[in-house]
Design a protein around this motif. Sequence first.
Motif, mmCIF file in Angstrom:
data_model
loop_
_atom_site.group_PDB
_atom_site.id
_atom_site.type_symbol
_atom_site.label_atom_id
_atom_site.label_comp_id
_atom_site.label_asym_id
_atom_site.label_seq_id
_atom_site.Cartn_x
_atom_site.Cartn_y
_atom_site.Cartn_z
ATOM 1 N N GLU A 275 0.822 -1.213 0.000
ATOM 2 C CA GLU A 275 0.000 0.000 0.000
ATOM 3 C C GLU A 275 0.856 1.263 0.000
ATOM 4 N N LEU A 276 2.154 1.105 0.263
ATOM 5 C CA LEU A 276 3.063 2.252 0.387
ATOM 6 C C LEU A 276 4.207 2.115 -0.597
ATOM 7 N N GLU A 277 4.645 3.227 -1.155
ATOM 8 C CA GLU A 277 5.792 3.197 -2.084
ATOM 9 C C GLU A 277 7.019 2.646 -1.374
ATOM 10 N N GLU A 278 7.236 3.098 -0.115
ATOM 11 C CA GLU A 278 8.379 2.607 0.655
ATOM 12 C C GLU A 278 8.256 1.108 0.918
ATOM 13 N N GLY A 279 7.037 0.638 1.175
ATOM 14 C CA GLY A 279 6.818 -0.779 1.421
ATOM 15 C C GLY A 279 7.100 -1.625 0.192
ATOM 16 N N ARG A 280 6.663 -1.147 -0.963
ATOM 17 C CA ARG A 280 6.946 -1.871 -2.211
ATOM 18 C C ARG A 280 8.449 -1.934 -2.464
ATOM 19 N N ARG A 281 9.117 -0.828 -2.143
ATOM 20 C CA ARG A 281 10.576 -0.807 -2.300
ATOM 21 C C ARG A 281 11.238 -1.767 -1.320
ATOM 22 N N LEU A 282 10.672 -1.894 -0.103
ATOM 23 C CA LEU A 282 11.235 -2.827 0.872
ATOM 24 C C LEU A 282 11.149 -4.268 0.374
ATOM 25 N N VAL A 283 10.009 -4.646 -0.197
ATOM 26 C CA VAL A 283 9.879 -6.022 -0.708
ATOM 27 C C VAL A 283 10.907 -6.270 -1.811
ATOM 28 N N GLU A 284 11.140 -5.279 -2.669
ATOM 29 C CA GLU A 284 12.178 -5.410 -3.706
ATOM 30 C C GLU A 284 13.568 -5.542 -3.077
ATOM 31 N N THR A 285 13.794 -4.783 -2.003
ATOM 32 C CA THR A 285 15.090 -4.822 -1.320
ATOM 33 C C THR A 285 15.319 -6.182 -0.660
ATOM 34 N N ILE A 286 14.266 -6.748 -0.076
ATOM 35 C CA ILE A 286 14.377 -8.090 0.510
ATOM 36 C C ILE A 286 14.784 -9.091 -0.561
ATOM 37 N N ARG A 287 14.166 -8.996 -1.727
ATOM 38 C CA ARG A 287 14.515 -9.882 -2.846
ATOM 39 C C ARG A 287 15.986 -9.711 -3.231
ATOM 40 N N GLU A 288 16.466 -8.475 -3.244
ATOM 41 C CA GLU A 288 17.848 -8.200 -3.633
ATOM 42 C C GLU A 288 18.845 -8.732 -2.609
ATOM 43 N N HIS A 289 18.520 -8.600 -1.324
ATOM 44 C CA HIS A 289 19.489 -8.894 -0.269
ATOM 45 C C HIS A 289 19.416 -10.312 0.276
ATOM 46 N N PHE A 290 18.387 -11.066 -0.123
ATOM 47 C CA PHE A 290 18.249 -12.429 0.395
ATOM 48 C C PHE A 290 18.295 -13.400 -0.776
ATOM 49 N N SER A 291 19.315 -14.250 -0.794
ATOM 50 C CA SER A 291 19.556 -15.079 -1.978
ATOM 51 C C SER A 291 18.870 -16.439 -1.929
ATOM 52 N N ASN A 292 18.363 -16.841 -0.771
ATOM 53 C CA ASN A 292 17.632 -18.111 -0.705
ATOM 54 C C ASN A 292 16.165 -17.876 -1.068
ATOM 55 N N LEU A 293 15.276 -18.700 -0.619
ATOM 56 C CA LEU A 293 13.890 -18.666 -1.101
ATOM 57 C C LEU A 293 13.097 -17.507 -0.499
ATOM 58 N N LEU A 294 12.310 -16.850 -1.345
ATOM 59 C CA LEU A 294 11.398 -15.809 -0.900
ATOM 60 C C LEU A 294 9.965 -16.262 -1.186
ATOM 61 N N ILE A 295 9.152 -16.305 -0.121
ATOM 62 C CA ILE A 295 7.732 -16.607 -0.231
ATOM 63 C C ILE A 295 6.976 -15.297 -0.067
ATOM 64 N N LEU A 296 6.062 -15.011 -0.983
ATOM 65 C CA LEU A 296 5.197 -13.849 -0.842
ATOM 66 C C LEU A 296 3.771 -14.308 -0.564
ATOM 67 N N ASN A 297 3.065 -13.515 0.246
ATOM 68 C CA ASN A 297 1.707 -13.842 0.666
ATOM 69 C C ASN A 297 0.904 -12.555 0.771
ATOM 70 N N GLY A 298 -0.382 -12.633 0.416
ATOM 71 C CA GLY A 298 -1.246 -11.471 0.623
ATOM 72 C C GLY A 298 -2.205 -11.242 -0.518
ATOM 73 N N GLY A 299 -3.316 -11.977 -0.521
ATOM 74 C CA GLY A 299 -4.374 -11.737 -1.484
ATOM 75 C C GLY A 299 -4.043 -12.105 -2.913
ATOM 76 N N TYR A 300 -3.152 -13.063 -3.123
ATOM 77 C CA TYR A 300 -2.785 -13.458 -4.482
ATOM 78 C C TYR A 300 -3.887 -14.291 -5.130
ATOM 79 N N THR A 301 -4.116 -14.024 -6.419
ATOM 80 C CA THR A 301 -4.886 -14.928 -7.268
ATOM 81 C C THR A 301 -3.887 -15.815 -8.003
ATOM 82 N N GLY A 302 -4.395 -16.842 -8.678
ATOM 83 C CA GLY A 302 -3.500 -17.679 -9.470
ATOM 84 C C GLY A 302 -2.746 -16.876 -10.510
#
Length: 362
Positions: A275-302
């Motif tokens: 919901e926040l620009e900073e929050g979206r950037r944080l999720v991208e940063t987590i992807r960049e800084h963590f090289s093992n598996l990333l699970i995302l959750n939150g209202g996803y459709t197929g």
Amino acid sequence: MENQTKTHLFSPLSQHGLGLKNRIVMAPMTRSRAVGSVPNALMATYYAQRASSGLIITEGTSPSPDGLGYARIPGIFNEEQVKGWEKVADAVHLKGSKIFVQLMHTGRIAHPENMPEGSRVIAPAAIKAKGDMWTDSSGMQPLPLPEPMSAADIALTIQEFAQAAKNAVKAGLDGVELHGANGYLLEQFLNPHVNTRTDEYGGNLTNRSRFVLEVVSAIADAIGKDKVGIRLSPYNTFNDMPYYDGIFDTYDHLVKEFEKLGILYVHVVESAARELEEGRRLVETIREHFSNLLILNGGYTGEKAEKALESGRADLIAFGMPFISNPDFPQRIKNSLPLASPKTASFYSADQVGYTDYPFYE
């Protein structure tokens, strides 16, 4: 990331010794069927019904009598509970799925009437959470003032988490997910409005992160880093967790430390963050800084899940509520079948109604 070939929801995953038949994760959801805090045959049936997902993450399960804040949630700190989880693990494995137990210490989000005699409602500081909680004995009750944890309490709680992880492996579960989200004990240490300590576990973000990182490290030492994940919910205000300056920096620091520890996965509840620009950037940063598996959750459709996997934003996608009323949820999204609606009144009741009685699609 496996991006040489296109990754989609039904691609198998074989990284890091974790062999999954697909990229669909059943998210952890409290269901309150563990009467006496012991996993039972009804729970084994429930999880086995949903084992067409690649990975199941169980409901929050306490590592300690002090963490059993809600009515009828399971523990994994005594022999009877371990034997109960053995039955759940066996039932899921027979269907070819993997199952991690989510270790959840409720901290201040607890009521004594839901807890065994001799246990305590504890938290980083003596700061009461706003809100009420259901108790089977007295109905809705206001959340109490918690006891601030002493240095000895902190050391003991870290030991309890490590022992619970060992108990999970003993029960035949494939690993553990730490519940560092939704305002429970681990996140309570991160938030400066809830953690007002003046010792090495409070104050700046390094100190406030210390308890989480010591728990993660203790569990990785106890069972191996390849069996450890953690769930985070940055920017989420659930369970009276106020916003604070430095959310981005706190989670950025945590994820860099998780990378050093080499744990298997980070599981991000991103509903509030996106919901926040900073929050979206944080999720991208987590992807960049963590090289093992990333699970995302939150209202996803197929469809949204496929896009997240194809773009490399995530390695796995966790789905929650659809699994409650659709035990065959993966087959339904694969074949574009309609989804059944859940009966919310029976989410947290004590029997099979609204739990194991949802039909598979015919």
